[in-house]
Design an enzyme around this catalytic site. Sequence first.
Site, PDB file in Angstrom:
ATOM      1  CG  HIS A  64      -2.008   1.104   1.359  1.00 13.86           C
ATOM      2  ND1 HIS A  64      -3.333   0.664   1.147  1.00 13.86           N
ATOM      3  CD2 HIS A  64      -1.800   2.208   1.387  1.00 13.86           C
ATOM      4  CE1 HIS A  64      -4.081   1.790   1.210  1.00 13.86           C
ATOM      5  NE2 HIS A  64      -3.158   2.978   1.280  1.00 13.86           N
ATOM      6  CG  HIS A  66      -1.482   6.572  -1.195  1.00 16.38           C
ATOM      7  ND1 HIS A  66      -2.883   6.738  -1.565  1.00 16.38           N
ATOM      8  CD2 HIS A  66      -1.652   6.196  -0.086  1.00 16.38           C
ATOM      9  CE1 HIS A  66      -3.532   6.215  -0.777  1.00 16.38           C
ATOM     10  NE2 HIS A  66      -2.739   5.635   0.047  1.00 16.38           N
ATOM     11  CD  GLU A 144      -7.942   6.818  -4.486  1.00 17.09           C
ATOM     12  OE1 GLU A 144      -7.454   6.424  -3.093  1.00 17.09           O
ATOM     13  OE2 GLU A 144      -7.766   8.155  -4.822  1.00 17.09           O
ATOM     14  CG  HIS A 182     -10.506   6.807  -0.838  1.00 12.27           C
ATOM     15  ND1 HIS A 182     -11.240   7.390   0.188  1.00 12.27           N
ATOM     16  CD2 HIS A 182      -9.139   7.001  -0.171  1.00 12.27           C
ATOM     17  CE1 HIS A 182     -10.067   7.990   0.898  1.00 12.27           C
ATOM     18  NE2 HIS A 182      -9.053   7.854   0.634  1.00 12.27           N
ATOM     19  CG  HIS A 209      -7.741   3.928   2.541  1.00  9.16           C
ATOM     20  ND1 HIS A 209      -7.695   4.109   1.169  1.00  9.16           N
ATOM     21  CD2 HIS A 209      -6.650   4.134   2.877  1.00  9.16           C
ATOM     22  CE1 HIS A 209      -6.385   4.401   0.654  1.00  9.16           C
ATOM     23  NE2 HIS A 209      -5.591   4.509   1.709  1.00  9.16           N
ATOM     24  CD  GLU A 212      -6.802   6.569   7.661  1.00 18.29           C
ATOM     25  OE1 GLU A 212      -7.580   6.535   6.490  1.00 18.29           O
ATOM     26  OE2 GLU A 212      -5.688   6.837   7.308  1.00 18.29           O
ATOM     27  CG  ASP A 310      -0.773   5.005   3.781  1.00 19.14           C
ATOM     28  OD1 ASP A 310      -1.052   5.077   2.666  1.00 19.14           O
ATOM     29  OD2 ASP A 310      -1.538   5.344   4.890  1.00 19.14           O
TER      30      ASP A 310
HETATM   31  O1  MCF Z   1      -3.846   6.048   3.524  1.00 17.15           O
HETATM   32  C1  MCF Z   1      -3.581   7.391   3.600  1.00 17.15           C
HETATM   33  C2  MCF Z   1      -4.706   7.984   4.800  1.00 17.15           C
HETATM   34  N1  MCF Z   1      -6.079   7.610   4.302  1.00 17.15           N
HETATM   35  C3  MCF Z   1      -6.646   7.649   3.069  1.00 17.15           C
HETATM   36  N2  MCF Z   1      -6.290   8.253   2.062  1.00 17.15           N
HETATM   37  C4  MCF Z   1      -4.932   8.455   1.540  1.00 17.15           C
HETATM   38  C5  MCF Z   1      -3.821   8.216   2.371  1.00 17.15           C
HETATM   39  N3  MCF Z   1      -2.701   8.470   1.796  1.00 17.15           N
HETATM   40  C6  MCF Z   1      -3.119   9.311   0.623  1.00 17.15           C
HETATM   41  N4  MCF Z   1      -4.362   9.066   0.443  1.00 17.15           N
HETATM   42  C7  MCF Z   1      -5.297   9.567  -0.420  1.00 17.15           C
HETATM   43  C8  MCF Z   1      -6.451   8.707  -1.274  1.00 17.15           C
HETATM   44  O2  MCF Z   1      -5.915   7.805  -1.969  1.00 17.15           O
HETATM   45  O3  MCF Z   1      -5.687  10.788  -0.131  1.00 17.15           O
HETATM   46  C9  MCF Z   1      -7.017  10.980  -0.871  1.00 17.15           C
HETATM   47  C10 MCF Z   1      -7.232   9.892  -1.862  1.00 17.15           C
HETATM   48  O4  MCF Z   1      -6.992  10.246  -2.998  1.00 17.15           O
HETATM   49  C11 MCF Z   1      -8.198  11.213   0.076  1.00 17.15           C
HETATM   50  S1  MCF Z   1      -9.890  11.223  -0.331  1.00 17.15           S
HETATM   51  C12 MCF Z   1      -9.911  12.873  -0.963  1.00 17.15           C
HETATM   52 FE    FE Z   2      -3.638   4.795   1.965  1.00 17.26          FE
END
Ligand code: MCF
Ligand code: FE
Length: 407
Positions: A64, A66, A144, A182, A209, A212, A310
Amino acid sequence: MKIIKAKYIITCNDEFDILQNMSIAFDEIIRSIGKFDELVLMYPDAEIFDFSNDIIAAAFINPHTHLEFSSNVSSLDYGDFLLWLKSVISFRDSLSDEAKNLVMKEAITNILKSGVSTIGEISSFGKDTEICANSKARFVFFNEILGTNDKAIDECFDKFMTRFNASLEYKSDKFIPAISVHSPYSTHPELTKKALNLAREKDLLVSTHFLESEHEKMWLESGSGEFKSWLSSFTPNPTPLYSPSEFLANFSGVRALFTHCVWSDDYLEFFDKNLHSVTTCAVSNRLLGQRRLNLNKIIEQNLSLNIATDGLSSNISLNFFDELRAFLWTHCEFELNFLAKFALLASTNWAARALNLNLGILSSGRIADIAVYKGLDVRDSAQLATGLILHTKEVKKLFIKGDECKF
Ligand code: MCF
Ligand code: FE
């Protein structure tokens, strides 16, 4: 054919066997494990890699990341999940614009250097597709999907399909297109259903996710809390899109990774033990909140665990050993050597099973993803997992599908 000689081979098999002064013969696949002299007789033309003072182990899986958020250093607010989410919504586009190919490439190199062969990338925009597809790493590429506007379901799904189809163009055994729904607070049930039907139809892996933060739990369970006040500034009288169990019910029959699950103790019994696994990100959870995964409950429920960094959106490092060390500090109620072995198994054997990949264990017939680390002078091999996690920052060598990975 290649033969690699090592002082210790951490096989990462179910028994966590550690072999001493043995060798592995491999091409794309591990062909044989045995004594060096015997393997040389079997494969006289093999290229020899002599690491007879070092440690080899199954390469890690970081399921996982990003990468599109890799340019973040201090633009995002930490300390509370909603604070972070608000900052991510403000800076999502600019951060991803700044995460130029070079930045993402460097992030991938840092991950590889820490012994990872396989990366589960959550792709929010599709800006990472080409860079991941052309990388030396193996990628499970989770496209996503998110959006809560019920007037824009078709438009949103069409946009997702465009990205998904673009990723399909690069499909190979080292670039595996997949889906990320998401989260239950950000993805409309219609979108979730459509995406998961696609996953069932095409046998795709899914990542999400899940629970959390306490805000998310309160919001989904009772439509209350700070999520409600925040959403009220966009829509009058907002209501949650699902309860946690309703969200989970969508994932039946789908192989899926549930990331975080920090507040999911009451729902773990609804997970499918064969198809569902939990991905934990200790650093990310610390930066965005004040609670860690209930590891005892995961073990009690016999659920499969894997470990991930992450993104740099909620971490300070993508080095997998930094994350493993954080995991050791986080779950301090467990005996150290038990937890170190547990962490190595979670990051190899169990993660490979979660992703349905024929790797993560050093045994014949498995794909040859092999990491080589500097040797340690431990007096008892029961200390090896702990020593490796404590003292390693980078690999000495990494083989992915039998190929030496040059950084
Ligand atoms: O895992 C972490 C925390 N939880 C959720 N989303 C994200 C994380 N790091 C990046 N994200 C991204 C997610 O993929 O942030 C955005 C999404 O594109 C949040 S929703 C607008
Ligand atoms: Fe994430």
